[in-house]
Design a protein around this motif. Sequence first.
Motif, PDB file in Angstrom:
ATOM      1  N   ARG A 151       0.832  -1.193   0.000  1.00  0.00           N
ATOM      2  CA  ARG A 151       0.000   0.000   0.000  1.00  0.00           C
ATOM      3  C   ARG A 151       0.874   1.253   0.000  1.00  0.00           C
ATOM      4  NH1 ARG A 151      -4.389   2.874   2.954  1.00  0.00           N
ATOM      5  NH2 ARG A 151      -4.054   4.846   1.931  1.00  0.00           N
ATOM      6  N   LEU A 154       2.121   2.411  -3.278  1.00  0.00           N
ATOM      7  CA  LEU A 154       1.127   3.127  -4.082  1.00  0.00           C
ATOM      8  C   LEU A 154       1.069   4.598  -3.674  1.00  0.00           C
ATOM      9  CD1 LEU A 154      -1.906   0.674  -4.256  1.00  0.00           C
ATOM     10  CD2 LEU A 154      -0.041   0.941  -5.853  1.00  0.00           C
ATOM     11  N   ASP A 155       1.140   4.836  -2.365  1.00  0.00           N
ATOM     12  CA  ASP A 155       1.147   6.225  -1.893  1.00  0.00           C
ATOM     13  C   ASP A 155       2.382   6.940  -2.423  1.00  0.00           C
ATOM     14  OD1 ASP A 155      -1.191   5.771  -0.580  1.00  0.00           O
ATOM     15  OD2 ASP A 155      -0.313   5.611   1.416  1.00  0.00           O
ATOM     16  N   LEU A 157       3.995   6.242  -5.094  1.00  0.00           N
ATOM     17  CA  LEU A 157       3.813   6.447  -6.531  1.00  0.00           C
ATOM     18  C   LEU A 157       3.006   7.718  -6.793  1.00  0.00           C
ATOM     19  CD1 LEU A 157       3.979   5.400  -9.458  1.00  0.00           C
ATOM     20  CD2 LEU A 157       1.981   3.995  -8.990  1.00  0.00           C
ATOM     21  N   ALA A 158       1.975   7.917  -5.978  1.00  0.00           N
ATOM     22  CA  ALA A 158       1.139   9.125  -6.134  1.00  0.00           C
ATOM     23  C   ALA A 158       1.962  10.379  -5.870  1.00  0.00           C
ATOM     24  CB  ALA A 158      -0.048   9.053  -5.185  1.00  0.00           C
ATOM     25  N   ASP A 159       2.748  10.351  -4.801  1.00  0.00           N
ATOM     26  CA  ASP A 159       3.594  11.518  -4.481  1.00  0.00           C
ATOM     27  C   ASP A 159       4.588  11.774  -5.601  1.00  0.00           C
ATOM     28  OD1 ASP A 159       2.347  11.894  -2.081  1.00  0.00           O
ATOM     29  OD2 ASP A 159       3.790  10.689  -0.946  1.00  0.00           O
ATOM     30  N   LEU A 161       4.391  10.956  -8.808  1.00  0.00           N
ATOM     31  CA  LEU A 161       3.760  11.485 -10.030  1.00  0.00           C
ATOM     32  C   LEU A 161       3.458  12.971  -9.879  1.00  0.00           C
ATOM     33  CD1 LEU A 161       1.374   8.537 -11.003  1.00  0.00           C
ATOM     34  CD2 LEU A 161       3.481   9.221 -12.148  1.00  0.00           C
ATOM     35  N   MET A 172      -0.621  16.143 -15.608  1.00  0.00           N
ATOM     36  CA  MET A 172      -0.702  14.698 -15.370  1.00  0.00           C
ATOM     37  C   MET A 172      -1.103  13.980 -16.658  1.00  0.00           C
ATOM     38  SD  MET A 172      -0.353  13.290 -12.242  1.00  0.00           S
ATOM     39  CE  MET A 172      -0.058  13.834 -10.589  1.00  0.00           C
ATOM     40  N   PHE A 176       1.037  11.195 -18.889  1.00  0.00           N
ATOM     41  CA  PHE A 176       0.529   9.898 -19.307  1.00  0.00           C
ATOM     42  C   PHE A 176       0.623   9.733 -20.823  1.00  0.00           C
ATOM     43  CE2 PHE A 176      -2.564   6.529 -19.880  1.00  0.00           C
ATOM     44  CZ  PHE A 176      -2.311   5.735 -18.777  1.00  0.00           C
ATOM     45  N   TYR A 198      -5.432  -6.713  -4.309  1.00  0.00           N
ATOM     46  CA  TYR A 198      -5.784  -5.328  -3.970  1.00  0.00           C
ATOM     47  C   TYR A 198      -4.889  -4.336  -4.713  1.00  0.00           C
ATOM     48  CZ  TYR A 198      -6.431  -1.049  -1.319  1.00  0.00           C
ATOM     49  OH  TYR A 198      -6.683   0.250  -0.978  1.00  0.00           O
ATOM     50  N   GLN A 202      -5.753  -1.589  -7.696  1.00  0.00           N
ATOM     51  CA  GLN A 202      -5.465  -0.152  -7.569  1.00  0.00           C
ATOM     52  C   GLN A 202      -4.639   0.357  -8.756  1.00  0.00           C
ATOM     53  OE1 GLN A 202      -6.226   2.071  -4.735  1.00  0.00           O
ATOM     54  NE2 GLN A 202      -7.739   0.473  -4.501  1.00  0.00           N
ATOM     55  N   LEU A 203      -3.807  -0.521  -9.273  1.00  0.00           N
ATOM     56  CA  LEU A 203      -2.931  -0.113 -10.385  1.00  0.00           C
ATOM     57  C   LEU A 203      -3.591  -0.290 -11.755  1.00  0.00           C
ATOM     58  CD1 LEU A 203       0.529  -1.504  -9.210  1.00  0.00           C
ATOM     59  CD2 LEU A 203      -0.049   0.892  -9.575  1.00  0.00           C
ATOM     60  N   PRO A 205      -5.816   1.321 -13.486  1.00  0.00           N
ATOM     61  CA  PRO A 205      -5.823   2.455 -14.433  1.00  0.00           C
ATOM     62  C   PRO A 205      -4.472   2.683 -15.089  1.00  0.00           C
ATOM     63  CG  PRO A 205      -6.839   3.072 -12.343  1.00  0.00           C
ATOM     64  CD  PRO A 205      -6.215   1.737 -12.136  1.00  0.00           C
ATOM     65  N   TYR A 206      -3.394   2.154 -14.483  1.00  0.00           N
ATOM     66  CA  TYR A 206      -2.034   2.373 -15.002  1.00  0.00           C
ATOM     67  C   TYR A 206      -1.496   1.136 -15.718  1.00  0.00           C
ATOM     68  CZ  TYR A 206      -2.221   6.526 -12.151  1.00  0.00           C
ATOM     69  OH  TYR A 206      -2.601   7.732 -11.620  1.00  0.00           O
TER      70      TYR A 206
END
Lengths: 272, 124
Positions: A151, A154-155, A157-159, A161, A172, A176, A198, A202-203, A205-206
């Motif tokens: 998890r 993923l956080d 990865l968000a930071d 991006l 953004m 992409f 899980y 979450q991934l 969309p990517y």
Amino acid sequence: MSHIVAIINQKGGTGKTTTTLNLGAALAYQGYRTLIVDLDPQGHTSIGIGIEPDVIAASMADILLVPKKRISEVAMPTYILGLDIAPAHIHLARAAEQVYTRVFREAILANALKDVDYDFVLIDCPPSLGVLTTNSLYACDFIVIPCQISRYSLDGLADLLTTVETVKNVSMEDLFQEDLFRILLTMFDKRNSITNEYILEQLKPYREKTFAALIMKNEALNQAQIAQKAIFDYEPRCSGSMDYSKLCLEFLEIWRKRNSLPAKRPSLQGCL
Amino acid sequence: MAKKKQFAGKKTKLARLPLTQALTSQAEAILSPPPRPSLSLFIPEPLTWDEVSSGRGGPLAVAFLFLVRELADLTLALQSSPGTVAANHRIHLPDRVPQPSGIMQALRQARQSLRDLQSLLLHS
């Protein structure tokens, strides 16, 4: 012109160093002249390829501290033909603090990399979003984001991006559309089915931006660090070796599409 | 299963990212089923042939209409060729498109007729 690839994730322990080292080795074995820039003050990539920090004459710290110092002045060959490294030293941490007051401090690495004569430059970034990582983002034209199945990855990865968006000054959506990055799933253990399900959801969309090559959890990759060798030289038939070979081929395929690279060159050692 | 239930409503930073949300809605738009073919064949009020010609009624009705028209043209060609004795082979279309079960029955009959014709030609 060299193609500059940053291997980034500000979360620690996601496989950045292992990926830089083995992807670099794989590219070199495929016949591409490759430079690894070790931008992590811990210097693990340098150590991992057999360079002891105490014996190096110049390191990436000099690049940051000495204006107009070129990467070619600190790069040194490794035991793999075609693979050079600009090593890191613990002094790099102090150097990174000292450049905070310099103007255009984000462009130091980009300037030092001008005119380098390699097919690929792979930058191993530190696990932070500080000035060193910002320099990598500024210099690179492609980003590989090793991402562990967790998890917190993923956080991270968000930071990341969000940071890329700022440093590259792109939206953004452009990030992409312009095919600037790929996510690499590392240390994948198929037994962890609930977590895997899980995280993969979450991934979803990517998916288009995730390497099909998956780096499975493999003890030989840890052992190769101790042996200070690329996985292809430590245990060529292990799953780690296969996974990084697949990654290299997929990476080259993406690169050919993006940059019209020539057809695959013959492998120097035929290990891929 | 109980473990998975505890994940409900837990959103990661990645899920909250505007890019992720944009990509998710894009994917949903692509994955959402295309508008279903008209179900008008299955509603009680039958369609007219003009409505079927204009695409209403779905593929089954269109196939049926195509077949009937082809047969009608064939009949007309046979009747108008020289030396052919005019036979009363006119095809009468019903006023309205039959229900799907009726169309299927007609198609089955057409298939059987073609088989009979093939057999006839083989033995002639």
